[in-house]
Design a protein around this motif. Structure first.
Motif, short mmCIF file in Angstrom:
data_model
loop_
_atom_site.label_atom_id
_atom_site.label_comp_id
_atom_site.label_asym_id
_atom_site.label_seq_id
_atom_site.Cartn_x
_atom_site.Cartn_y
_atom_site.Cartn_z
N GLY A 41 0.79 -1.22 0.00
CA GLY A 41 0.00 0.00 0.00
C GLY A 41 0.82 1.27 0.00
O GLY A 41 0.27 2.37 -0.05
N HIS A 42 2.15 1.14 0.06
CA HIS A 42 3.03 2.31 0.13
C HIS A 42 3.80 2.49 -1.17
O HIS A 42 3.97 1.57 -1.96
CB HIS A 42 4.01 2.16 1.29
N GLY A 43 4.29 3.73 -1.38
CA GLY A 43 5.10 4.03 -2.54
C GLY A 43 4.30 4.26 -3.81
O GLY A 43 4.88 4.41 -4.89
N ASP A 48 -4.35 3.25 -2.13
CA ASP A 48 -3.93 1.85 -2.15
C ASP A 48 -3.83 1.25 -0.75
O ASP A 48 -3.69 0.03 -0.60
CB ASP A 48 -2.59 1.70 -2.88
N LEU A 49 -3.90 2.10 0.27
CA LEU A 49 -3.86 1.61 1.65
C LEU A 49 -5.22 1.09 2.12
O LEU A 49 -5.29 0.35 3.10
CB LEU A 49 -3.41 2.73 2.59
N ILE A 50 -6.29 1.48 1.44
CA ILE A 50 -7.64 1.18 1.94
C ILE A 50 -7.88 -0.32 2.18
O ILE A 50 -8.38 -0.70 3.25
CB ILE A 50 -8.71 1.77 1.00
N PRO A 51 -7.51 -1.21 1.24
CA PRO A 51 -7.81 -2.63 1.47
C PRO A 51 -6.75 -3.37 2.28
O PRO A 51 -6.93 -4.56 2.59
CB PRO A 51 -7.88 -3.20 0.05
N ILE A 52 -5.65 -2.70 2.64
CA ILE A 52 -4.53 -3.38 3.28
C ILE A 52 -4.85 -3.69 4.74
O ILE A 52 -5.43 -2.87 5.46
CB ILE A 52 -3.26 -2.53 3.19
N GLU A 140 -5.21 13.90 7.31
CA GLU A 140 -4.22 14.72 6.62
C GLU A 140 -2.91 14.83 7.40
O GLU A 140 -2.90 14.83 8.64
CB GLU A 140 -4.78 16.14 6.41
N GLU A 141 -1.82 14.93 6.64
CA GLU A 141 -0.51 15.21 7.23
C GLU A 141 -0.29 16.71 7.18
O GLU A 141 -0.27 17.31 6.11
CB GLU A 141 0.59 14.50 6.43
N GLY A 142 -0.15 17.34 8.34
CA GLY A 142 0.00 18.79 8.37
C GLY A 142 1.15 19.22 9.25
O GLY A 142 1.82 18.41 9.89
N GLU A 143 1.41 20.52 9.27
CA GLU A 143 2.49 21.05 10.10
C GLU A 143 2.21 20.76 11.58
O GLU A 143 1.06 20.78 11.99
CB GLU A 143 2.65 22.55 9.86
N TYR A 168 3.05 10.05 1.92
CA TYR A 168 1.69 10.42 1.56
C TYR A 168 1.27 11.68 2.30
O TYR A 168 1.56 11.82 3.50
CB TYR A 168 0.72 9.29 1.90
N ARG A 169 0.52 12.54 1.61
CA ARG A 169 0.04 13.77 2.24
C ARG A 169 -1.16 13.46 3.14
O ARG A 169 -1.46 14.22 4.05
CB ARG A 169 -0.37 14.79 1.15
N TRP A 170 -1.82 12.33 2.89
CA TRP A 170 -2.92 11.90 3.75
C TRP A 170 -2.99 10.38 3.70
O TRP A 170 -2.43 9.74 2.82
CB TRP A 170 -4.25 12.51 3.30
N VAL A 171 -3.63 9.80 4.71
CA VAL A 171 -3.87 8.36 4.72
C VAL A 171 -5.34 8.14 5.05
O VAL A 171 -5.97 8.95 5.74
CB VAL A 171 -2.98 7.62 5.75
N PRO A 172 -5.93 7.06 4.55
CA PRO A 172 -7.34 6.79 4.87
C PRO A 172 -7.51 6.32 6.31
O PRO A 172 -6.63 5.66 6.87
CB PRO A 172 -7.71 5.67 3.88
N MET A 173 -8.65 6.68 6.89
CA MET A 173 -8.94 6.26 8.26
C MET A 173 -8.90 4.73 8.38
O MET A 173 -8.55 4.19 9.44
CB MET A 173 -10.32 6.78 8.67
N ALA A 174 -9.20 4.03 7.28
CA ALA A 174 -9.21 2.57 7.32
C ALA A 174 -7.86 2.00 7.74
O ALA A 174 -7.80 0.98 8.43
CB ALA A 174 -9.60 2.02 5.94
N CYS A 175 -6.77 2.64 7.31
CA CYS A 175 -5.46 2.08 7.68
C CYS A 175 -5.05 2.51 9.09
O CYS A 175 -4.22 1.84 9.72
CB CYS A 175 -4.40 2.44 6.66
#
Length: 279
Positions: A41-43, A48-52, A140-143, A168-175
């Motif tokens: 799910g990375h790179g 792509d992280l959602i089903p992992i 979200e990934e923020g300062e 990633y600038r953000w990741v799904p809550m699922a992961c």
């Protein structure tokens, strides 16, 4: 004859080997072979992280460990953030012992309770229960991007703005749910860790407080803790990165970095900052 040493390095959630800063080069210069993993799910892209599932991450690292372990007199395992949780889970599963190598956990998030944690973070278990919500919600990934050093933070911000594929600038809550499962397993299994363990944690970590380090220190039979005083969560690239590197080198039985190497590392960061300012 020098013992043949290998190190498996595991990145964090949504990240790449950038999460570990210069640790690959530092360990290679010390005489170790380094082996990076790119977790499922990375790179690619955050979706792509959602089903992992967490089991896929563990299975990948276990497979690499079992392939590499016979090749080395010492095979160490080191992980950053979620990678630290994976390192704990993998070492428990394979029965990693002092004879086989050591374990390093960098900023392990046993607890998600750092100073920047929003009050509603504890409600995420409710979102997991609502069908489809965890897949659609973005974290979200923020300062400050886990970085206290303003120069390095500016470099990271510029990379995000350029769309560099380093994190990633953000990741799904699922992961995040999968990370929570890992946290539970790592917490429960810490008492079963057989390898000598180094825990490195920043006092001002905005994601996970020192409670995480204290828990592992109390739970793992053979553990030592290094507390950093001038960094946030991304300790391999922040103000205390030299201390992190030298703590790991000493733990693995290598000499510390020469001062000239530290100066080169600082110069490289400054040079990249200048490049970003000109672009």
């Amino acid at each position: 004859m020098t013992a043949k040493v290998g190190v498996i390095l595991i990145h964090g959630l949504g990240g790449t080997q950038y999460d570990l800063g210069s640790m690959h080069k530092i360990l290679q210069k010390a005489g170790a072979d380094t082996h990076a993993v790119t977790l499922p799910g990375h790179g690619t892209r955050p979706e792509d992280l959602i089903p992992i599932r967490a089991e896929q991450w563990i299975d990948l690292v276990v497979a690499q460990y079992r392939e590499l372990q016979p090749q080395y007199e010492q095979l160490h395992v080191m992980g950053m953030c979620m990678g630290a949780l994976l390192a704990l889970a993998v070492c428990e599963r394979v029965g990693h012992t002092a004879q086989q190598g050591k374990l390093v956990t960098l900023a392990p998030p046993i607890y998600i309770d750092g100073w920047s944690t929003p009050w509603y973070a504890g409600l995420r278990s409710l979102f997991y229960l609502i069908p489809g919500v965890a897949s659609r919600m973005k974290v979200e990934e923020g300062e400050p991007f886990g970085i206290k050093n303003t120069l390095v933070r500016a470099v990271v911000k510029a990379k995000f703005e350029r769309g560099d594929n380093f994190h990633y600038r953000w990741v799904p809550m699922a992961c995040i749910r999968q990370v929570d499962r890992l946290r539970s397993w790592a917490s429960a299994g810490a008492k079963n860790i057989k390898a000598p363990t180094l825990i490195v944690h920043a006092r001002e970590d905005e994601l996970t407080s020192l409670r995480s380090a204290e828990y592992l220190q109390a739970s793992i039979p053979d553990a030592r803790t290094v507390v950093l005083e001038n960094s946030y969560h991304m300790i391999c690239v922040d103000n205390d990165r030299d201390q992190v590197a030298n703590s790991v080198l000493e733990f693995f039985g290598f000499p510390p970095m020469p001062e000239r190497a530290r100066k080169r590392m600082r110069g490289a960061v400054a040079e990249e900052k200048n490049d970003n300012a000109q672009s």
